[in-house]
Design a protein around this motif. Structure first.
Motif, PDB file in Angstrom:
ATOM      1  N   ALA A   1       0.844  -1.197   0.000  1.00  0.00           N
ATOM      2  CA  ALA A   1       0.000   0.000   0.000  1.00  0.00           C
ATOM      3  C   ALA A   1       0.880   1.247   0.000  1.00  0.00           C
ATOM      4  O   ALA A   1       1.896   1.301   0.702  1.00  0.00           O
ATOM      5  CB  ALA A   1      -0.916   0.000   1.214  1.00  0.00           C
ATOM      6  N   GLY A   2       0.485   2.206  -0.823  1.00  0.00           N
ATOM      7  CA  GLY A   2       1.271   3.416  -0.984  1.00  0.00           C
ATOM      8  C   GLY A   2       2.267   3.353  -2.124  1.00  0.00           C
ATOM      9  O   GLY A   2       2.865   4.371  -2.500  1.00  0.00           O
ATOM     10  N   GLY A   3       2.450   2.170  -2.664  1.00  0.00           N
ATOM     11  CA  GLY A   3       3.408   1.985  -3.748  1.00  0.00           C
ATOM     12  C   GLY A   3       2.841   2.366  -5.103  1.00  0.00           C
ATOM     13  O   GLY A   3       1.709   2.848  -5.219  1.00  0.00           O
ATOM     14  N   SER A   4       3.652   2.099  -6.127  1.00  0.00           N
ATOM     15  CA  SER A   4       3.302   2.489  -7.495  1.00  0.00           C
ATOM     16  C   SER A   4       3.530   1.345  -8.461  1.00  0.00           C
ATOM     17  O   SER A   4       4.383   0.472  -8.229  1.00  0.00           O
ATOM     18  CB  SER A   4       4.147   3.685  -7.938  1.00  0.00           C
TER      19      SER A   4
ATOM     20  N   THR B   1       1.161   1.782 -27.822  1.00  0.00           N
ATOM     21  CA  THR B   1       1.037   1.359 -26.428  1.00  0.00           C
ATOM     22  C   THR B   1       0.247   2.382 -25.626  1.00  0.00           C
ATOM     23  O   THR B   1       0.371   3.589 -25.856  1.00  0.00           O
ATOM     24  CB  THR B   1       2.428   1.172 -25.797  1.00  0.00           C
ATOM     25  N   VAL B   2      -0.546   1.862 -24.708  1.00  0.00           N
ATOM     26  CA  VAL B   2      -1.287   2.681 -23.758  1.00  0.00           C
ATOM     27  C   VAL B   2      -0.800   2.317 -22.355  1.00  0.00           C
ATOM     28  O   VAL B   2      -0.496   1.155 -22.082  1.00  0.00           O
ATOM     29  CB  VAL B   2      -2.802   2.449 -23.884  1.00  0.00           C
ATOM     30  N   TYR B   3      -0.742   3.316 -21.488  1.00  0.00           N
ATOM     31  CA  TYR B   3      -0.202   3.110 -20.145  1.00  0.00           C
ATOM     32  C   TYR B   3      -1.227   3.492 -19.083  1.00  0.00           C
ATOM     33  O   TYR B   3      -2.114   4.304 -19.312  1.00  0.00           O
ATOM     34  CB  TYR B   3       1.046   3.967 -19.946  1.00  0.00           C
ATOM     35  N   LEU B   4      -1.043   2.914 -17.906  1.00  0.00           N
ATOM     36  CA  LEU B   4      -1.797   3.328 -16.733  1.00  0.00           C
ATOM     37  C   LEU B   4      -0.797   3.436 -15.591  1.00  0.00           C
ATOM     38  O   LEU B   4      -0.320   2.423 -15.079  1.00  0.00           O
ATOM     39  CB  LEU B   4      -2.915   2.349 -16.385  1.00  0.00           C
ATOM     40  N   GLN B   5      -0.435   4.663 -15.244  1.00  0.00           N
ATOM     41  CA  GLN B   5       0.456   4.907 -14.117  1.00  0.00           C
ATOM     42  C   GLN B   5      -0.391   4.970 -12.854  1.00  0.00           C
ATOM     43  O   GLN B   5      -1.342   5.763 -12.788  1.00  0.00           O
ATOM     44  CB  GLN B   5       1.216   6.217 -14.319  1.00  0.00           C
ATOM     45  N   MET B   6      -0.033   4.167 -11.881  1.00  0.00           N
ATOM     46  CA  MET B   6      -0.804   4.095 -10.636  1.00  0.00           C
ATOM     47  C   MET B   6       0.116   4.431  -9.464  1.00  0.00           C
ATOM     48  O   MET B   6       1.156   3.785  -9.302  1.00  0.00           O
ATOM     49  CB  MET B   6      -1.398   2.694 -10.464  1.00  0.00           C
ATOM     50  N   ILE B   7      -0.262   5.415  -8.669  1.00  0.00           N
ATOM     51  CA  ILE B   7       0.487   5.774  -7.473  1.00  0.00           C
ATOM     52  C   ILE B   7      -0.434   5.705  -6.262  1.00  0.00           C
ATOM     53  O   ILE B   7      -1.651   5.600  -6.412  1.00  0.00           O
ATOM     54  CB  ILE B   7       1.121   7.173  -7.598  1.00  0.00           C
ATOM     55  N   SER B   8       0.163   5.778  -5.079  1.00  0.00           N
ATOM     56  CA  SER B   8      -0.618   5.752  -3.831  1.00  0.00           C
ATOM     57  C   SER B   8      -1.618   4.596  -3.834  1.00  0.00           C
ATOM     58  O   SER B   8      -2.791   4.766  -3.498  1.00  0.00           O
ATOM     59  CB  SER B   8      -1.343   7.088  -3.628  1.00  0.00           C
ATOM     60  N   LEU B   9      -1.154   3.435  -4.225  1.00  0.00           N
ATOM     61  CA  LEU B   9      -2.050   2.288  -4.347  1.00  0.00           C
ATOM     62  C   LEU B   9      -2.621   1.869  -3.004  1.00  0.00           C
ATOM     63  O   LEU B   9      -1.958   1.983  -1.955  1.00  0.00           O
ATOM     64  CB  LEU B   9      -1.313   1.130  -5.005  1.00  0.00           C
ATOM     65  N   LYS B  10      -3.858   1.403  -3.046  1.00  0.00           N
ATOM     66  CA  LYS B  10      -4.586   0.968  -1.862  1.00  0.00           C
ATOM     67  C   LYS B  10      -4.967  -0.502  -2.013  1.00  0.00           C
ATOM     68  O   LYS B  10      -5.093  -1.000  -3.144  1.00  0.00           O
ATOM     69  CB  LYS B  10      -5.860   1.803  -1.706  1.00  0.00           C
ATOM     70  N   PRO B  11      -5.186  -1.183  -0.911  1.00  0.00           N
ATOM     71  CA  PRO B  11      -5.622  -2.589  -1.014  1.00  0.00           C
ATOM     72  C   PRO B  11      -6.877  -2.752  -1.866  1.00  0.00           C
ATOM     73  O   PRO B  11      -7.014  -3.756  -2.571  1.00  0.00           O
ATOM     74  CB  PRO B  11      -5.871  -2.969   0.450  1.00  0.00           C
ATOM     75  N   GLU B  12      -7.754  -1.781  -1.849  1.00  0.00           N
ATOM     76  CA  GLU B  12      -8.978  -1.878  -2.652  1.00  0.00           C
ATOM     77  C   GLU B  12      -8.732  -1.717  -4.149  1.00  0.00           C
ATOM     78  O   GLU B  12      -9.656  -1.899  -4.953  1.00  0.00           O
ATOM     79  CB  GLU B  12     -10.017  -0.854  -2.185  1.00  0.00           C
ATOM     80  N   ASP B  13      -7.511  -1.406  -4.542  1.00  0.00           N
ATOM     81  CA  ASP B  13      -7.157  -1.375  -5.966  1.00  0.00           C
ATOM     82  C   ASP B  13      -6.806  -2.769  -6.487  1.00  0.00           C
ATOM     83  O   ASP B  13      -6.593  -2.946  -7.693  1.00  0.00           O
ATOM     84  CB  ASP B  13      -5.961  -0.448  -6.213  1.00  0.00           C
ATOM     85  N   THR B  14      -6.748  -3.744  -5.606  1.00  0.00           N
ATOM     86  CA  THR B  14      -6.437  -5.109  -6.000  1.00  0.00           C
ATOM     87  C   THR B  14      -7.485  -5.643  -6.962  1.00  0.00           C
ATOM     88  O   THR B  14      -8.680  -5.630  -6.663  1.00  0.00           O
ATOM     89  CB  THR B  14      -6.352  -6.026  -4.771  1.00  0.00           C
TER      90      THR B  14
END
Length: 123
Positions: free
Chosen positions: A14-17, A78-91
């Motif tokens: 959690a909190g990672g990218s 290519t298409v990207y999705l940068q994800m930061i501040s990840l939360k457990p509910e993003d699983t």
């Protein structure tokens, strides 16, 4: 017909990218409105983000706004999705999708789908 292959998923605290990639083949992705969706166990597939053909317009689900960024590099197909501040509910399993017309937030609007990549966020 375009083929889509996602990559970049994994296990993160959690909190990672993470940065997800969606590589297209068979057709150039610049012809498609692109979107990212996700599906958690026992839940319906839900909209995450979308980007217009040139990348000039982007849209996000409220749950990811400010944390996720969708982008595209048409030269790299290519298409990207940068994800930061990840939360457990993003699983969830994250899917890339392409629409020949305006895709928007509805998964029924998308014509082609990748196989998905698993994102797991630990607490």
């Amino acid at each position: 017909q375009v083929q889509l292959v996602e990559s970049g998923g994994g296990l993160v605290q959690a909190g990672g990218s993470l940065r997800l990639s969606c590589a297209g083949s068979g057709r150039t992705l610049s012809n498609y409105y692109m979107g990212w969706f996700r599906q958690a166990p026992g839940k319906e597939r839900e909209f995450v983000a979308a980007i217009s053909w040139s990348g000039g317009n982007t849209y996000y689900a409220d749950s990811v706004k400010g944390r996720f960024t969708i982008s595209r590099d048409n030269a790299k197909n290519t298409v990207y999705l940068q994800m930061i501040s990840l939360k457990p509910e993003d699983t969830a399993v994250y899917y890339c999708a392409a629409a020949t017309r305006l895709g928007g937030r509805r998964r029924e609007s998308y014509d082609y789908w990748g196989q998905g990549t698993q994102v797991t966020v630990s607490s």
